[in-house]
Write a protein that holds these residues in place. Structure first.
Motif, mmCIF file in Angstrom:
data_model
loop_
_atom_site.group_PDB
_atom_site.id
_atom_site.type_symbol
_atom_site.label_atom_id
_atom_site.label_comp_id
_atom_site.label_asym_id
_atom_site.label_seq_id
_atom_site.Cartn_x
_atom_site.Cartn_y
_atom_site.Cartn_z
ATOM 1 N N LEU A 32 33.137 29.195 41.166
ATOM 2 C CA LEU A 32 34.408 29.857 41.306
ATOM 3 C C LEU A 32 35.570 29.079 42.133
ATOM 4 C CD1 LEU A 32 33.507 33.482 42.104
ATOM 5 C CD2 LEU A 32 34.183 32.798 40.133
ATOM 6 N N ASP A 33 36.681 28.754 41.941
ATOM 7 C CA ASP A 33 37.769 28.332 42.619
ATOM 8 C C ASP A 33 38.230 29.123 43.761
ATOM 9 O OD1 ASP A 33 37.695 25.737 41.385
ATOM 10 O OD2 ASP A 33 39.184 26.569 40.026
ATOM 11 N N TRP A 34 38.569 28.937 44.622
ATOM 12 C CA TRP A 34 39.259 30.131 45.834
ATOM 13 C C TRP A 34 40.212 30.875 45.380
ATOM 14 C CZ3 TRP A 34 35.925 30.821 49.259
ATOM 15 C CH2 TRP A 34 35.210 29.918 49.800
ATOM 16 N N ALA A 35 41.080 30.364 44.320
ATOM 17 C CA ALA A 35 42.123 31.348 43.845
ATOM 18 C C ALA A 35 41.698 32.331 42.830
ATOM 19 C CB ALA A 35 43.104 30.240 42.865
ATOM 20 N N GLU A 36 40.385 32.081 42.472
ATOM 21 C CA GLU A 36 39.894 33.379 41.418
ATOM 22 C C GLU A 36 39.455 34.626 42.395
ATOM 23 O OE1 GLU A 36 37.305 31.731 38.082
ATOM 24 O OE2 GLU A 36 37.529 29.863 39.347
ATOM 25 N N ILE A 37 39.150 34.501 43.638
ATOM 26 C CA ILE A 37 38.858 35.477 44.435
ATOM 27 C C ILE A 37 39.856 36.252 44.789
ATOM 28 C CG2 ILE A 37 37.269 35.942 46.347
ATOM 29 C CD1 ILE A 37 35.906 33.274 45.861
ATOM 30 N N VAL A 38 39.600 37.423 44.844
ATOM 31 C CA VAL A 38 40.703 38.350 45.490
ATOM 32 C C VAL A 38 40.491 38.909 46.902
ATOM 33 C CG1 VAL A 38 42.109 40.553 45.052
ATOM 34 C CG2 VAL A 38 41.640 39.029 43.235
ATOM 35 N N SER A 39 39.246 39.425 46.914
ATOM 36 C CA SER A 39 38.613 39.978 48.197
ATOM 37 C C SER A 39 37.118 40.033 48.289
ATOM 38 C CB SER A 39 39.060 41.413 48.328
ATOM 39 O OG SER A 39 38.462 42.229 47.504
#
Length: 145
Positions: free
Chosen positions: A84-91
């Protein structure tokens, strides 16, 4: 900064899995070679296959981890791996009763991170916090929305 990007690996599950894998890896051939009775080749091969499957499962459990870098996180769970790219992670969630960390993703899905397991006690809480810090660090925007 180097410790911030250290891989996430469970401790207790890793050691238990490796010890069990070693016991089964030694015990299965010993059983196959010394078992008494009228077992045919297929029976003994079946014992060996089951023992091999148990060793593989234990090795896979021992190898779960999450590896982080500047671009994102690579999660290796028991059966599946995902990058996953960091931008794909919400929380990041690790509430009471959760056996491992869960990531809420931008597409509405969740992803378990078995590299941070509740069985590790206080260490697991600090590791979950470290992961949440990484997500916050890499998903910050100029507006921080």
């Amino acid at each position: 900064m180097a410790t911030l990007y250290a891989p996430f690996r469970p401790r207790l599950a890793r050691w238990v899995s490796l010890v069990l894998a070693a016991i089964v890896a030694v015990g299965t051939p010993a059983l196959v070679l010394t078992i008494e009775g009228t077992y045919g080749f297929l029976d003994l091969a079946g014992f060996a296959i089951v023992g091999g499957a148990i060793v593989w499962f234990c090795w896979r459990q021992a190898s779960v981890c999450a590896v982080v870098d500047e671009q994102g996180i690579a999660v290796r769970n028991l059966l599946l791996s995902r990058r996953l790219d960091w931008a794909e992670i919400v929380s990041v969630r690790f509430g009471a009763g959760r056996p491992w960390v869960q990531l809420d993703l931008a597409d509405g899905d969740t992803l378990a991170v078995m590299g941070v397991q509740r069985a590790d006690g206080a260490r697991s809480v600090s590791e979950a916090s470290r992961l949440a810090t990484l997500v916050a660090l890499h998903t910050r925007t100029s507006r921080d929305d």
